[in-house]
Design a protein around this motif. Structure first.
Motif, PDB file in Angstrom:
ATOM      1  N   GLN A 142       0.855  -1.229  -0.213  1.00  0.00           N
ATOM      2  CA  GLN A 142      -0.048  -0.132   0.026  1.00  0.00           C
ATOM      3  C   GLN A 142       0.899   1.355  -0.091  1.00  0.00           C
ATOM      4  N   TYR A 143       0.392   2.520  -0.897  1.00  0.00           N
ATOM      5  CA  TYR A 143       0.952   3.387  -0.588  1.00  0.00           C
ATOM      6  C   TYR A 143      -0.042   4.517  -0.543  1.00  0.00           C
ATOM      7  N   ASP A 144       0.349   5.926  -0.085  1.00  0.00           N
ATOM      8  CA  ASP A 144      -0.525   6.859  -0.217  1.00  0.00           C
ATOM      9  C   ASP A 144       0.143   8.098  -0.957  1.00  0.00           C
ATOM     10  N   GLU A 145      -0.591   9.083  -1.425  1.00  0.00           N
ATOM     11  CA  GLU A 145       0.012  10.192  -1.981  1.00  0.00           C
ATOM     12  C   GLU A 145      -1.252  11.302  -1.789  1.00  0.00           C
ATOM     13  N   LEU A 146      -0.714  12.659  -2.109  1.00  0.00           N
ATOM     14  CA  LEU A 146      -1.583  13.497  -2.378  1.00  0.00           C
ATOM     15  C   LEU A 146      -2.692  13.395  -3.574  1.00  0.00           C
ATOM     16  N   LEU A 147      -3.723  13.985  -3.367  1.00  0.00           N
ATOM     17  CA  LEU A 147      -4.744  13.485  -4.952  1.00  0.00           C
ATOM     18  C   LEU A 147      -4.015  14.208  -5.754  1.00  0.00           C
ATOM     19  N   PRO A 148      -3.707  13.504  -7.051  1.00  0.00           N
ATOM     20  CA  PRO A 148      -2.921  13.970  -8.187  1.00  0.00           C
ATOM     21  C   PRO A 148      -3.618  15.052  -8.774  1.00  0.00           C
ATOM     22  N   THR A 149      -3.244  16.223  -9.459  1.00  0.00           N
ATOM     23  CA  THR A 149      -4.120  17.394 -10.128  1.00  0.00           C
ATOM     24  C   THR A 149      -4.045  17.067 -11.320  1.00  0.00           C
ATOM     25  N   ASN A 233      -0.216  -6.732   8.767  1.00  0.00           N
ATOM     26  CA  ASN A 233       1.019  -6.836   8.062  1.00  0.00           C
ATOM     27  C   ASN A 233       1.199  -6.341   6.786  1.00  0.00           C
ATOM     28  N   LYS A 234       0.353  -5.550   6.238  1.00  0.00           N
ATOM     29  CA  LYS A 234       0.600  -4.887   4.966  1.00  0.00           C
ATOM     30  C   LYS A 234       1.872  -4.142   4.889  1.00  0.00           C
ATOM     31  N   ILE A 235       2.431  -4.113   3.761  1.00  0.00           N
ATOM     32  CA  ILE A 235       3.857  -3.261   3.702  1.00  0.00           C
ATOM     33  C   ILE A 235       3.534  -2.014   2.980  1.00  0.00           C
ATOM     34  N   LYS A 236       3.746  -0.978   3.689  1.00  0.00           N
ATOM     35  CA  LYS A 236       3.633   0.446   3.207  1.00  0.00           C
ATOM     36  C   LYS A 236       4.942   0.950   2.553  1.00  0.00           C
ATOM     37  N   LEU A 237       5.079   1.614   1.504  1.00  0.00           N
ATOM     38  CA  LEU A 237       5.996   2.178   0.745  1.00  0.00           C
ATOM     39  C   LEU A 237       5.447   3.188   0.068  1.00  0.00           C
ATOM     40  N   SER A 238       6.499   3.945  -0.728  1.00  0.00           N
ATOM     41  CA  SER A 238       6.333   4.945  -1.473  1.00  0.00           C
ATOM     42  C   SER A 238       5.724   4.675  -2.901  1.00  0.00           C
ATOM     43  N   ARG A 239       5.259   5.500  -3.575  1.00  0.00           N
ATOM     44  CA  ARG A 239       4.674   4.978  -5.039  1.00  0.00           C
ATOM     45  C   ARG A 239       5.783   4.747  -5.785  1.00  0.00           C
ATOM     46  N   LYS A 241       8.503   3.039  -5.152  1.00  0.00           N
ATOM     47  CA  LYS A 241       8.803   1.805  -4.801  1.00  0.00           C
ATOM     48  C   LYS A 241       7.695   0.550  -5.132  1.00  0.00           C
ATOM     49  N   PHE A 242       6.379   1.263  -4.903  1.00  0.00           N
ATOM     50  CA  PHE A 242       5.248   0.344  -5.416  1.00  0.00           C
ATOM     51  C   PHE A 242       5.594   0.118  -6.850  1.00  0.00           C
ATOM     52  N   ARG A 243       5.636   1.082  -7.556  1.00  0.00           N
ATOM     53  CA  ARG A 243       5.756   0.974  -9.001  1.00  0.00           C
ATOM     54  C   ARG A 243       6.725  -0.230  -9.477  1.00  0.00           C
ATOM     55  N   ILE A 244       8.162   0.047  -8.840  1.00  0.00           N
ATOM     56  CA  ILE A 244       9.312  -0.910  -9.162  1.00  0.00           C
ATOM     57  C   ILE A 244       8.706  -2.239  -8.893  1.00  0.00           C
ATOM     58  N   LEU A 245       8.396  -2.451  -7.661  1.00  0.00           N
ATOM     59  CA  LEU A 245       7.827  -3.686  -7.152  1.00  0.00           C
ATOM     60  C   LEU A 245       6.911  -4.535  -8.215  1.00  0.00           C
ATOM     61  N   GLN A 246       5.806  -3.533  -8.576  1.00  0.00           N
ATOM     62  CA  GLN A 246       5.153  -3.942  -9.640  1.00  0.00           C
ATOM     63  C   GLN A 246       5.632  -4.678 -10.829  1.00  0.00           C
ATOM     64  N   LYS A 247       6.639  -3.667 -11.257  1.00  0.00           N
ATOM     65  CA  LYS A 247       7.271  -4.106 -12.562  1.00  0.00           C
ATOM     66  C   LYS A 247       7.897  -5.358 -12.321  1.00  0.00           C
ATOM     67  N   ASN A 248       8.593  -5.726 -11.188  1.00  0.00           N
ATOM     68  CA  ASN A 248       9.441  -6.622 -10.992  1.00  0.00           C
ATOM     69  C   ASN A 248       8.510  -8.010 -10.876  1.00  0.00           C
ATOM     70  N   TYR A 249       7.364  -7.579 -10.256  1.00  0.00           N
ATOM     71  CA  TYR A 249       6.511  -8.725  -9.936  1.00  0.00           C
ATOM     72  C   TYR A 249       6.066  -9.350 -11.258  1.00  0.00           C
ATOM     73  N   PHE A 250       5.590  -8.537 -12.318  1.00  0.00           N
ATOM     74  CA  PHE A 250       5.288  -8.898 -13.596  1.00  0.00           C
ATOM     75  C   PHE A 250       6.427  -9.711 -14.329  1.00  0.00           C
ATOM     76  N   ASP A 251       7.684  -8.959 -14.240  1.00  0.00           N
ATOM     77  CA  ASP A 251       8.695  -9.718 -14.947  1.00  0.00           C
ATOM     78  C   ASP A 251       8.997 -11.225 -14.230  1.00  0.00           C
ATOM     79  N   ASN A 252       8.863 -11.244 -12.940  1.00  0.00           N
ATOM     80  CA  ASN A 252       9.157 -12.465 -12.236  1.00  0.00           C
ATOM     81  C   ASN A 252       8.164 -13.003 -11.171  1.00  0.00           C
ATOM     82  N   PRO A 253       6.827 -13.297 -11.950  1.00  0.00           N
ATOM     83  CA  PRO A 253       5.911 -13.653 -10.555  1.00  0.00           C
ATOM     84  C   PRO A 253       6.041 -14.403  -9.622  1.00  0.00           C
TER      85      PRO A 253
END
Length: 281
Positions: A142-149, A233-239, A241-253
């Motif tokens: 999970q990550y949070d950020e300001l509502l994008p404009t 137990n959810k893992i909180k991280l920045s947007r 790092k979340f995008r890097i993790l997401q890409k890594n998962y698709f490359d190597n599920p």
């Protein structure tokens, strides 16, 4: 989702969950399942419940192949949640199971019968100008950020969607050019997924390449509760790092499933998944 205290290798159980969701799973007689702990976050009642048909292109190398999923937007103007409505039944079962001392095969198979196509959750909090994004790639992140404009250009063209007069608007957002249609008479600054910022509820939006197309297929006005399971137990991280993790998962599920071997001694490898995210930037 599960922390299984049985005398089985975790890799075997993960393999079963990953490849045999439609089949019956039997556990040893003395096995017990322990579910991840969570608390229920309550955000009030929805004013509108909108079902969207979401058509998307999973693989840019094969533009003819489209996938579809139905997702639900619950919104009251202050808080909204966008998610797979099948998770409502799953979450209800998990709340029941969390109260039990012993959960076994019957309960596990009840969960496996629920066809959740997307674990992605988007929670917008307009009172705090905040957005929370959660998804599951084996573990829950999970990550949070300001509502994008979103900078919208409102145009004169109109059309009817679900008997609602809708007006056209366009924007460029995180790598894609979008055309949206918002309901002039539903004055919610909201829409599916990350989209918001128009003077009416977005009932349809698609990118210029038609890789993603969200279209409302039903609108229900009732006061369903907007809830979210907040896992300890959810893992909180920045947007980022979340995008890097997401890409890594698709490359190597299978990156966190350990090493498994075929009978001939060769290593079992899970092929990569085509990667075409909504956000390119």
């Amino acid at each position: 989702m599960l922390n299984i205290k049985v005398k089985l290798y975790s890799i075997i159980f993960l393999f079963v969950l990953f490849f045999f969701r439609a089949q019956t799973v039997l556990l040893p007689h003395d096995s017990k399942l322990k579910f991840d702990s969570f608390v229920i976050e309550r955000y009030g009642k929805a004013q509108y419940n909108v079902i969207y048909d979401v058509e998307f292109t999973p693989n840019t190398a094969d533009l003819s192949k489209k996938n579809n999923v139905s997702l639900l937007l619950q919104s009251n103007g202050k808080i909204s949640k966008f998610f797979d409505p099948n998770t409502l039944k799953r979450d209800s079962l998990l709340q029941d199971y969390q109260k039990k001392d012993n959960v076994g095969s019957d309960e596990l198979n009840q969960l496996l019968k629920i066809k959740v196509k997307s674990d992605r959750i988007i929670l917008k909090d307009f009172t705090k100008n905040l957005i929370i994004v959660e998804n599951k790639y084996r573990k829950r992140y999970q990550y949070d950020e300001l509502l994008p404009t979103l900078v919208w250009k409102i145009e004169k063209e109109t059309k009817l969607i679900l008997e609602q007069q809708c007006q056209k608007a366009t924007t460029y957002f995180r790598g894609r050019l979008y055309t949206a249609w918002f309901a002039q008479n539903i004055t919610l600054n909201d829409g599916p997924d990350l989209f918001h910022g128009l003077p009416g509820l977005i009932l349809e939006i698609s990118d210029s390449q038609e890789h993603f197309h969200f279209k409302a297929i039903a609108i229900v006005k009732n006061e369903n509760e907007i809830n979210m399971l907040n896992y300890k137990n959810k893992i909180k991280l920045s947007r980022e790092k979340f995008r890097i993790l997401q890409k890594n998962y698709f490359d190597n599920p299978g990156f966190d499933m350990g090493t498994a071997f075929n009978p001939d001694g060769t290593q079992i490898k899970i092929p990569s998944i085509p990667y075409n995210p909504l956000e390119l930037e």
